[in-house]
Design a protein around this motif. Structure first.
Motif, mmCIF file in Angstrom:
data_model
loop_
_atom_site.group_PDB
_atom_site.id
_atom_site.type_symbol
_atom_site.label_atom_id
_atom_site.label_comp_id
_atom_site.label_asym_id
_atom_site.label_seq_id
_atom_site.Cartn_x
_atom_site.Cartn_y
_atom_site.Cartn_z
ATOM 1 N N GLU A 1 0.829 -1.214 0.000
ATOM 2 C CA GLU A 1 0.000 0.000 0.000
ATOM 3 C C GLU A 1 0.854 1.252 0.000
ATOM 4 O OE1 GLU A 1 -2.948 0.052 3.078
ATOM 5 O OE2 GLU A 1 -3.827 -1.846 2.417
ATOM 6 N N CYS A 2 2.027 1.170 0.611
ATOM 7 C CA CYS A 2 2.948 2.311 0.652
ATOM 8 C C CYS A 2 3.900 2.308 -0.542
ATOM 9 C CB CYS A 2 3.761 2.268 1.944
ATOM 10 S SG CYS A 2 2.791 2.448 3.434
ATOM 11 N N ASN A 3 3.666 1.392 -1.479
ATOM 12 C CA ASN A 3 4.521 1.240 -2.658
ATOM 13 C C ASN A 3 5.965 0.919 -2.310
ATOM 14 O OD1 ASN A 3 2.542 1.614 -4.660
ATOM 15 N ND2 ASN A 3 2.600 3.826 -4.281
ATOM 16 N N ASP A 4 6.183 0.281 -1.167
ATOM 17 C CA ASP A 4 7.518 -0.149 -0.768
ATOM 18 C C ASP A 4 7.685 -1.605 -1.204
ATOM 19 O OD1 ASP A 4 9.945 -0.729 0.376
ATOM 20 O OD2 ASP A 4 9.435 0.094 2.351
ATOM 21 N N ILE A 5 7.961 -1.770 -2.493
ATOM 22 C CA ILE A 5 8.028 -3.093 -3.108
ATOM 23 C C ILE A 5 9.153 -3.922 -2.498
ATOM 24 C CG2 ILE A 5 8.278 -4.358 -5.281
ATOM 25 C CD1 ILE A 5 5.692 -2.593 -4.962
ATOM 26 N N GLU A 6 10.269 -3.290 -2.215
ATOM 27 C CA GLU A 6 11.409 -4.022 -1.642
ATOM 28 C C GLU A 6 11.044 -4.619 -0.289
ATOM 29 O OE1 GLU A 6 16.024 -3.259 -0.290
ATOM 30 O OE2 GLU A 6 15.109 -1.902 -1.758
ATOM 31 N N ALA A 7 10.432 -3.819 0.571
ATOM 32 C CA ALA A 7 10.017 -4.330 1.887
ATOM 33 C C ALA A 7 8.963 -5.420 1.725
ATOM 34 C CB ALA A 7 9.479 -3.204 2.754
ATOM 35 N N ALA A 8 8.030 -5.205 0.801
ATOM 36 C CA ALA A 8 6.976 -6.202 0.568
ATOM 37 C C ALA A 8 7.580 -7.527 0.123
ATOM 38 C CB ALA A 8 5.989 -5.685 -0.474
ATOM 39 N N ASP A 9 8.559 -7.459 -0.753
ATOM 40 C CA ASP A 9 9.202 -8.681 -1.229
ATOM 41 C C ASP A 9 9.959 -9.387 -0.111
ATOM 42 O OD1 ASP A 9 8.156 -8.297 -3.723
ATOM 43 O OD2 ASP A 9 10.024 -7.583 -4.628
ATOM 44 N N ASP A 10 10.495 -8.620 0.825
ATOM 45 C CA ASP A 10 11.210 -9.216 1.956
ATOM 46 C C ASP A 10 10.281 -10.090 2.812
ATOM 47 O OD1 ASP A 10 13.587 -8.029 1.183
ATOM 48 O OD2 ASP A 10 13.438 -6.384 2.630
ATOM 49 N N TYR A 11 9.000 -9.755 2.846
ATOM 50 C CA TYR A 11 8.054 -10.527 3.663
ATOM 51 C C TYR A 11 7.652 -11.851 3.014
ATOM 52 C CZ TYR A 11 7.674 -6.607 6.835
ATOM 53 O OH TYR A 11 7.962 -5.623 7.753
ATOM 54 N N LEU A 12 7.940 -12.025 1.731
ATOM 55 C CA LEU A 12 7.563 -13.266 1.064
ATOM 56 C C LEU A 12 8.213 -14.485 1.709
ATOM 57 C CD1 LEU A 12 7.556 -12.188 -2.693
ATOM 58 C CD2 LEU A 12 5.574 -12.773 -1.258
ATOM 59 N N ALA A 13 9.476 -14.370 2.073
ATOM 60 C CA ALA A 13 10.163 -15.501 2.722
ATOM 61 C C ALA A 13 9.513 -15.827 4.063
ATOM 62 C CB ALA A 13 11.644 -15.193 2.908
ATOM 63 N N ASP A 14 9.100 -14.795 4.797
ATOM 64 C CA ASP A 14 8.432 -15.023 6.083
ATOM 65 C C ASP A 14 7.083 -15.718 5.888
ATOM 66 O OD1 ASP A 14 10.529 -13.766 7.429
ATOM 67 O OD2 ASP A 14 9.530 -11.811 7.387
ATOM 68 N N ILE A 15 6.377 -15.332 4.832
ATOM 69 C CA ILE A 15 5.081 -15.948 4.542
ATOM 70 C C ILE A 15 5.280 -17.414 4.177
ATOM 71 C CG2 ILE A 15 3.113 -15.952 2.955
ATOM 72 C CD1 ILE A 15 3.517 -12.842 2.790
ATOM 73 N N LYS A 16 6.236 -17.682 3.302
ATOM 74 C CA LYS A 16 6.504 -19.066 2.893
ATOM 75 C C LYS A 16 6.911 -19.912 4.097
ATOM 76 C CE LYS A 16 8.811 -20.151 -0.939
ATOM 77 N NZ LYS A 16 9.950 -20.338 -1.871
ATOM 78 N N ASP A 17 7.802 -19.391 4.916
ATOM 79 C CA ASP A 17 8.238 -20.112 6.109
ATOM 80 C C ASP A 17 7.059 -20.361 7.046
ATOM 81 O OD1 ASP A 17 10.346 -21.106 8.002
ATOM 82 O OD2 ASP A 17 9.591 -19.417 9.184
ATOM 83 N N GLY A 18 6.217 -19.356 7.212
ATOM 84 C CA GLY A 18 5.057 -19.505 8.093
ATOM 85 C C GLY A 18 4.080 -20.554 7.611
ATOM 86 N N ILE A 19 3.860 -20.586 6.302
ATOM 87 C CA ILE A 19 2.977 -21.608 5.738
ATOM 88 C C ILE A 19 3.568 -22.992 5.994
ATOM 89 C CG2 ILE A 19 2.087 -22.578 3.575
ATOM 90 C CD1 ILE A 19 1.846 -19.628 2.581
ATOM 91 N N GLY A 20 4.850 -23.134 5.761
ATOM 92 C CA GLY A 20 5.510 -24.419 5.997
ATOM 93 C C GLY A 20 5.465 -24.827 7.456
#
Length: 131
Positions: free
Chosen positions: A64-83
């Motif tokens: 929402e803040c257009n901080d794509i770099e920060a948003a992409d950093d959370y992808l690993a956390d999401i994947k790890d959390g799902i696992g």
């Protein structure tokens, strides 16, 4: 299964074999989760799910803040959390004498005949509007 590379298929096969055999989960569950009581395993599952939710929400806020770099950093956390959440569910199913696949099938059998509509990305069952 387009777009998968041979090593992806191998990793999937290895994961499926590990899930089916549960080798390593039993000993590692005591080391990782520290308990064999169902209530404690549910608490751990909820903890992992909440961490996943937090990562999803932080990624959404970053987008929402257009901080794509920060948003992409959370992808690993999401994947790890799902696992992590999946592993706790596999252990919980096993503790009750079920395979994870049996639980997925039970959920599918319950919902396969449902009808409804998607509204704002949420499935609304027929007859459940406004509830």
């Amino acid at each position: 299964v387009s777009g998968l590379q041979p090593h992806d298929l191998l990793q999937r096969q290895q994961m499926n074999a590990a899930i089916q055999s549960r080798e390593g989960y039993t000993t590692s569950s005591d080391e990782i989760f520290g308990s064999t009581k169902a209530g404690n395993d549910v608490e751990k599952m909820l903890e992992e799910a909440n961490e996943t939710e937090e990562a999803v929400n932080l990624r959404a806020a970053s987008l929402e803040c257009n901080d794509i770099e920060a948003a992409d950093d959370y992808l690993a956390d999401i994947k790890d959390g799902i696992g992590d959440t999946a592993v706790t569910l596999i252990l919980l199913a096993d503790m009750h004498g079920w395979s994870f696949e049996e639980c997925i099938q039970a959920a599918y059998d319950e919902i396969k005949g449902r009808t409804g509509t998607m509204r704002d990305g949420v499935f609304i069952k027929d007859g459940k509007e406004g509830k």
